[in-house]
Design an enzyme around this catalytic site. Structure first.
Site, PDB file in Angstrom:
ATOM      1  N   GLU A  53       0.832  -1.201   0.000  1.00 54.54           N
ATOM      2  CA  GLU A  53       0.000   0.000   0.000  1.00 54.54           C
ATOM      3  C   GLU A  53       0.867   1.253   0.000  1.00 54.54           C
ATOM      4  O   GLU A  53       0.663   2.181  -0.794  1.00 54.54           O
ATOM      5  CB  GLU A  53      -0.913   0.002   1.222  1.00 54.54           C
ATOM      6  N   ASP A 114      -6.011  -3.831  -3.403  1.00 57.11           N
ATOM      7  CA  ASP A 114      -6.116  -2.391  -3.666  1.00 57.11           C
ATOM      8  C   ASP A 114      -4.770  -1.802  -4.053  1.00 57.11           C
ATOM      9  O   ASP A 114      -4.668  -0.953  -4.943  1.00 57.11           O
ATOM     10  CB  ASP A 114      -6.714  -1.656  -2.466  1.00 57.11           C
TER      11      ASP A 114
END
Length: 363
Positions: A53, A114
């Site tokens: 991330e 993500d």
């Protein structure tokens, strides 16, 4: 995009003056958390971890800042340390740091979907904006690998995105994270393959069905019989749902309905003066005071809905007087997303393409 068209687009939006080409917040971010070889370090962890991330956000911020050298360093470190040297053949591991034996290595090899999407997006747009075909090629290959490993057809929903390769397929359904699905990214990917257009449609359905009170949960269970098991707690993950909605282009399909649906978080923030740290997405009960990064995350959505101008100014003032610490990785990331948008460092168009003023004026 030619300069006259870029200028027209910015003039159509209620924005402040054009920013300088240099981005001080990005320079501070790099100085506080980026190693010389391109690793974003989360100092809140005793293991000084790096996550996919953090790497994915740094790639996006470097692109927004037109910082080609930093982009290349972050990408090289990510490939070499999280993806076995090649992002086209392996999704990046989500966590790297110092093990109990003192060695620095991958601590958890599972991917974070993500982050995969943010890396793919930044590569695709870096390829386009910087005219680097190799970045575009790598972004497409990563995107196809993500689709092959992370997308599932789910009854009553359509396509869903598993948050990672392992641990999210359950006998009774699938664990999903609504904050893993930024609509601008899905719009951009829809230009690469129709499967992402389908995911965008089902994502709008997911965002409406899993937040009946207009409050986003961190996690939800989508069952095999086509029903959503409502998640209760919305906090550090869920704050990004409001952020991504606020960043979406005004003509994004379904945006207005979603903004209206999620307005209760803005009303709660206006009533309390600060965003809550935790909210029960079913009952609306709140606990704690959200950190400064939460205020930054809400700025684009506060600007998108008429009637919240005063609250937007109050949250901006909170950030000015009590900003997050320079080494606070997550808060600072939300700060760059939120204030970067407010300073018009970037925008997304309806097709998910990144709009940056330096494209015409800061080369």
């Amino acid at each position: 995009m030619k300069a006259p068209l870029m200028v027209l687009l910015w003039l159509l939006l209620p924005l402040p003056a054009w920013p300088d080409c240099d981005w001080p917040l990005w320079q501070q971010y790099k100085a506080a958390m980026m190693s010389k070889d391109g690793r974003i370090i989360d100092y809140s962890s005793p293991q000084a971890i790096t996550t996919s991330e953090g790497q994915s956000y740094a790639l996006f911020f470097a692109l927004v800042a037109n910082d080609k050298a930093a982009f290349e360093r972050v990408l090289r470190w990510t490939q070499n340390n999280l993806a076995g040297g090649d992002l086209s053949t392996r999704l990046p591991a989500w966590q790297w740091g110092q093990g109990e034996d003192g060695d620095w290595r991958i601590l958890d090899g599972n991917n974070a979907a993500d982050s995969d999407l943010w890396i793919a997006y930044s590569l695709l747009e870096a390829g386009r904006l910087w005219q680097q075909p190799e970045y575009r090629r790598l972004g497409r290959e990563l995107l196809w690998r993500s689709a092959a490993q992370s997308l599932r057809m789910m009854p009553g929903l359509g396509l869903g995105l598993l948050p990672g390769n392992t641990g999210f397929d359950k006998p009774r359904g699938w664990m999903l994270n609504p904050s893993y699905l930024p609509l601008p990214l899905l719009a951009r990917f829809g230009g690469e393959a129709a499967v992402w257009q389908d995911l965008a449609i089902s994502t709008r359905r997911l965002l409406l069905n899993t937040a009946p009170a207009g409050l986003a949960p961190d996690w939800v269970m989508w069952s095999v019989d086509g029903q959503s098991g409502l998640g209760e707690i919305g906090s550090y993950d869920a704050i990004r749902v409001y952020l991504w909605l606020g960043l979406s282009a005004p003509d994004t399909p379904g945006r207005d309905e979603l903004l209206a649906h999620y307005t209760p978080m803005l009303a709660m923030t206006r009533q309390a003066g600060v965003p809550p740290e935790r909210v029960n997405a079913v009952t609306g009960h709140t606990e704690g005071v959200g950190p400064a990064g939460f205020s930054a995350a809400l700025l684009p959505m506060l600007a998108a809905i008429p009637g919240f101008e005063a609250e937007q100014a109050r949250q901006r003032e909170r950030l000015r007087t009590r900003p997050p610490a320079p080494e606070a990785y997550y808060d600072r990331s939300l700060l760059l997303f939120g204030l970067g948008w407010e300073e018009q460092r970037y925008r997304f168009d309806k097709k998910g393409r990144l709009l940056v003023p330096w494209e015409d004026s800061c080369e």
